[in-house]
Design a protein around this motif. Structure first.
Motif, PDB file in Angstrom:
ATOM      1  N   GLY A  18       0.904  -1.233  -0.052  1.00 12.42           N
ATOM      2  CA  GLY A  18      -0.169   0.050  -0.056  1.00 12.42           C
ATOM      3  C   GLY A  18       0.892   1.363   0.176  1.00 12.42           C
ATOM      4  N   ARG A  63       3.819  11.408  -4.196  1.00  9.96           N
ATOM      5  CA  ARG A  63       2.673  11.401  -3.207  1.00  9.96           C
ATOM      6  C   ARG A  63       1.187  11.323  -4.185  1.00  9.96           C
ATOM      7  NH1 ARG A  63      -0.643  14.932  -2.399  1.00  9.96           N
ATOM      8  NH2 ARG A  63      -2.364  14.643  -1.007  1.00  9.96           N
ATOM      9  N   TYR A 105      -1.322   8.188  -4.176  1.00 14.83           N
ATOM     10  CA  TYR A 105      -2.681   8.427  -3.954  1.00 14.83           C
ATOM     11  C   TYR A 105      -3.565   8.033  -4.941  1.00 14.83           C
ATOM     12  CZ  TYR A 105      -2.714  10.756   0.981  1.00 14.83           C
ATOM     13  OH  TYR A 105      -2.626  10.805   2.283  1.00 14.83           O
ATOM     14  N   ARG A 114      -3.571   4.220  -4.808  1.00  8.17           N
ATOM     15  CA  ARG A 114      -4.659   3.816  -3.718  1.00  8.17           C
ATOM     16  C   ARG A 114      -5.852   4.024  -3.695  1.00  8.17           C
ATOM     17  NH1 ARG A 114      -1.240   6.634   1.576  1.00  8.17           N
ATOM     18  NH2 ARG A 114       0.419   5.178   1.376  1.00  8.17           N
ATOM     19  N   ARG A 115      -6.391   4.904  -4.518  1.00  4.83           N
ATOM     20  CA  ARG A 115      -7.933   4.766  -5.117  1.00  4.83           C
ATOM     21  C   ARG A 115      -8.377   3.680  -5.703  1.00  4.83           C
ATOM     22  NH1 ARG A 115      -7.480  10.795  -7.540  1.00  4.83           N
ATOM     23  NH2 ARG A 115      -6.733  11.666  -5.716  1.00  4.83           N
ATOM     24  N   MET A 117      -7.101   0.691  -4.652  1.00  6.34           N
ATOM     25  CA  MET A 117      -6.968  -0.384  -3.779  1.00  6.34           C
ATOM     26  C   MET A 117      -7.916   0.025  -2.497  1.00  6.34           C
ATOM     27  SD  MET A 117      -3.010   0.099  -2.804  1.00  6.34           S
ATOM     28  CE  MET A 117      -1.562  -0.542  -3.990  1.00  6.34           C
ATOM     29  N   MET A 150      -8.239  -1.425   1.545  1.00  9.44           N
ATOM     30  CA  MET A 150      -7.828  -2.239   2.751  1.00  9.44           C
ATOM     31  C   MET A 150      -8.725  -2.312   3.907  1.00  9.44           C
ATOM     32  SD  MET A 150      -3.961  -1.855   4.326  1.00  9.44           S
ATOM     33  CE  MET A 150      -3.474  -2.793   5.909  1.00  9.44           C
ATOM     34  N   LEU A 159     -13.600   1.697  11.322  1.00  7.05           N
ATOM     35  CA  LEU A 159     -14.702   2.726  10.981  1.00  7.05           C
ATOM     36  C   LEU A 159     -14.416   4.104  11.725  1.00  7.05           C
ATOM     37  CD1 LEU A 159     -17.415   0.445  11.089  1.00  7.05           C
ATOM     38  CD2 LEU A 159     -16.541   1.055   9.038  1.00  7.05           C
ATOM     39  N   PHE A 160     -14.897   5.223  11.132  1.00  7.01           N
ATOM     40  CA  PHE A 160     -14.705   6.739  11.486  1.00  7.01           C
ATOM     41  C   PHE A 160     -15.978   6.605  12.780  1.00  7.01           C
ATOM     42  CE2 PHE A 160     -13.192   7.350   7.133  1.00  7.01           C
ATOM     43  CZ  PHE A 160     -11.919   7.002   7.426  1.00  7.01           C
ATOM     44  N   PHE A 184     -18.083   7.706   2.611  1.00  6.84           N
ATOM     45  CA  PHE A 184     -16.823   8.514   2.864  1.00  6.84           C
ATOM     46  C   PHE A 184     -15.873   8.607   1.236  1.00  6.84           C
ATOM     47  CE2 PHE A 184     -12.652   9.215   3.984  1.00  6.84           C
ATOM     48  CZ  PHE A 184     -12.523  10.512   4.788  1.00  6.84           C
ATOM     49  N   GLU A 190     -15.366  11.815  -1.179  1.00  8.42           N
ATOM     50  CA  GLU A 190     -13.953  12.288  -1.247  1.00  8.42           C
ATOM     51  C   GLU A 190     -13.496  12.207  -2.732  1.00  8.42           C
ATOM     52  OE1 GLU A 190     -12.064  13.896   0.942  1.00  8.42           O
ATOM     53  OE2 GLU A 190     -13.455  13.754   2.444  1.00  8.42           O
ATOM     54  N   HIS A 191     -13.944  11.127  -3.366  1.00  4.69           N
ATOM     55  CA  HIS A 191     -13.057  10.893  -4.873  1.00  4.69           C
ATOM     56  C   HIS A 191     -14.164  11.312  -6.065  1.00  4.69           C
ATOM     57  CE1 HIS A 191      -9.421   9.973  -2.552  1.00  4.69           C
ATOM     58  NE2 HIS A 191      -9.972   8.990  -2.062  1.00  4.69           N
ATOM     59  N   ARG A 200     -17.198  -0.404   2.940  1.00  4.22           N
ATOM     60  CA  ARG A 200     -16.303   0.964   2.725  1.00  4.22           C
ATOM     61  C   ARG A 200     -15.208   0.529   1.631  1.00  4.22           C
ATOM     62  NH1 ARG A 200     -13.811   3.969   7.570  1.00  4.22           N
ATOM     63  NH2 ARG A 200     -12.302   2.290   7.492  1.00  4.22           N
TER      64      ARG A 200
END
Lengths: 267, 260
Positions: free
Chosen positions: A52, A74, A78, A81-82, A84, A86, A93-94, A105, A109-110, A154
């Motif tokens: 990761g 970076r 990132y 990672r979008r 991937m 995990m 969890l938040f 979430f 965000e994306h 998620r």
């Protein structure tokens, strides 16, 4: 045969003076579910962190979809990672937002999807893990198994190419354990993704994975399909599968002579 | 003897490392601040948690500090027959020093510790790692909004502390002791200069806000992810913030109020 989605080539890793991985080479083929097994502290979770990009290897290469993770800046990391997902050991969890918002979430965000579409996608993901009815609950109201299923929803929110699971079966009752196991297999196949599971649970893993690597003292010591593992006479795998206290993995932490220590010598 | 020097040297090197790390962390917060302002909802939420929820302790403390200032001020001023100057004394003490400093100390204990605990617990439960793995920067999403929530709250809270303190001084002096109401306010109006007294106090409280908010988010983000680690981080937040406020106050006072 197509090139594997993830390849580790002679990877070495150390935390300061403490060497964790000595010379690891393994691969995760596309569309397959691969388990990485080994005793506590053998570096299994570190492998996921290397894949990761949360840690950088001190030697060797970690390739994900043909890209060397350690060389990504970076923004590119990132971007990778979008694609991937995990699943953390206890879900991560938040805790200040609801189950629905947790799954929404990454979408919020994306993506610029309208709220109606996000609503539908979140409900579909929650339905896939059997928890559509828990959408309005807070994480504190969930059992351990439910929390992990929400975290799984998620994790798959953005339909990733690679799913990573860090000890997904830890602390679960047999029913939840079976549910999570089946979900991992089913979601991998439905999404056309590849999965890597770090786990101790050999019996559950043998039922759902395509290939298994055993790691000890920073090296791959055995590998094979579940069939191979069941038949193998490898002493390490035998000790692991039969949960024997002593064997290639010693019961005692390395120490000086016992008799000498008892009569006052250094411990 | 050599051991002592080695230890001192090691401590100095650690301190330089830590300062460098904080400076880099501060730069990252500033770098990601644009994102926290575009997602204003997050920053407003932190303003509520750091600012609005600290109001009670700030207002009650301000009132009591003002009451005590009124009592002590009257007791001293009456020796010189200057009780009319009580309003001036109360206002200058609060606007220049007590407002920013005491509000800063209370803010560090109430909001700073809460921010450290929240970020620290997010680290313990791997929420920050999970966010990072989802390609969402925890500094942009978690740290920067909390930092700016603290920075904006602090001067507002200090202003309310001072206002409440002046009210407390008036209550004791005018209502209970019987100092002349007109003299109380007119002397204050004549003696308090907006730029020299009020603005300098506001600048101080802004600086304390930056210091407390930075220390709080840094300690939470940098804590050892265990129960003991979070507990130690909270303690460090309160102690370091208090020392930073007092040290900054001395330095800023020496530049601002030279009596020249």
């Amino acid at each position: 045969m197509s090139e594997p989605l993830v390849s580790l080539e002679n990877v070495r890793f150390a935390y300061g003076e403490r060497t964790i991985l000595r010379d690891i080479s393994l691969s995760i083929p596309r569309g397959k579910v691969v388990a990485i097994m080994g005793g506590s502290g053998c570096g299994k979770t570190t492998l996921l962190r290397l894949i990761g990009g949360q840690e950088r290897a001190v030697g060797g290469r970690v390739l994900v979809d043909g890209q060397d993770v350690a060389k990504l800046g970076r923004d590119k990391l990132y971007a990778m990672r979008r694609r991937m997902g995990m699943l953390f050991q206890f879900g991560a969890l938040f805790t200040d937002i609801s189950v629905f918002d947790n799954v929404a979430f990454p979408l919020r965000e994306h993506t610029d999807l309208p709220p109606e579409l996000i609503n539908d996608l979140v409900l579909m993901k929650l339905h896939a893990v059997g928890l559509r009815g828990a959408a309005r609950l807070m994480p504190g109201e969930l059992s351990g198994g439910m929390a992990r299923r929400v975290a799984l929803a998620r994790t798959i929110a953005l339909d990733p190419m690679l799913l990573m699971y860090d000890e997904p079966f830890t602390g679960l009752d047999p029913i939840s354990l079976g549910v999570i196991g089946q979900l991992i297999r089913r979601l991998n196949d439905a999404l056309g993704a590849s999965s890597v599971i770090v786990t101790h649970d050999i019996q559950e893993s043998l039922q759902i994975v395509d290939y298994i690597y055993f790691i000890s003292e920073g090296r791959v010591v055995a590998e094979g399909t579940p069939e191979d593992i069941r038949k193998t006479s490898d002493p390490f795998v035998h000790q692991f599968v039969h949960a024997e206290a002593d064997g290639p993995v010693p019961f005692h932490y390395p120490a000086g002579d016992y008799a000498t220590a008892l009569v006052g010598g250094p411990a | 003897m050599g051991g002592v020097f080695r230890k001192l040297g090691s401590m100095a090197i650690d301190m330089v490392w830590q300062l460098g790390f904080i400076a880099r962390f501060f730069w990252l917060i500033l770098y990601y601040s644009g994102q926290s302002f575009t997602r204003l909802r997050l920053t407003i939420r932190e303003l509520y948690f750091s600012g609005v929820l600290s109001l009670l302790i700030i207002l009650v403390s301000g009132l009591f500090v003002g009451l005590v200032l009124g009592l002590q001020g009257y007791e001293i001023l009456q020796r010189y027959g200057s009780t009319d100057a009580m309003g001036t004394m109360v206002a200058l003490s609060l606007l220049r020093e007590l407002g920013p400093v005491v509000a800063g100390l209370l803010f560090a204990s109430r909001a700073g510790s809460a921010v450290t605990a929240e970020i620290g617990l997010m680290k313990v439960t791997e929420q920050l790692k999970a966010m990072d793995m989802m390609a969402v920067s925890p500094i942009a999403r978690v740290v920067a909004p909390r930092f700016w929530g603290g920075v904006v709250s602090m001067p507002l809270l200090a202003a309310m502390f001072s206002a409440m303190g002046i009210f407390g001084g008036w209550l004791i002096g005018v209502v209970f002791i019987g100092v002349d109401n007109g003299a109380f306010w007119s002397q204050m109006q004549a003696a308090v200069d907006f730029r020299y007294d009020v603005l300098n106090g506001v600048i101080k409280s802004c600086a304390f806000g930056v210091a407390v908010a930075l220390i709080a988010v840094f300690e939470g983000y940098d804590c050892v992810p265990t129960a003991e680690g979070v507990s130690r981080a909270i303690t460090r937040t309160v102690v370091s913030s208090a020392l930073a406020i007092l040290a900054l106050d001395f330095v800023m006072t020496s530049f601002m109020f030279r009596g020249l």
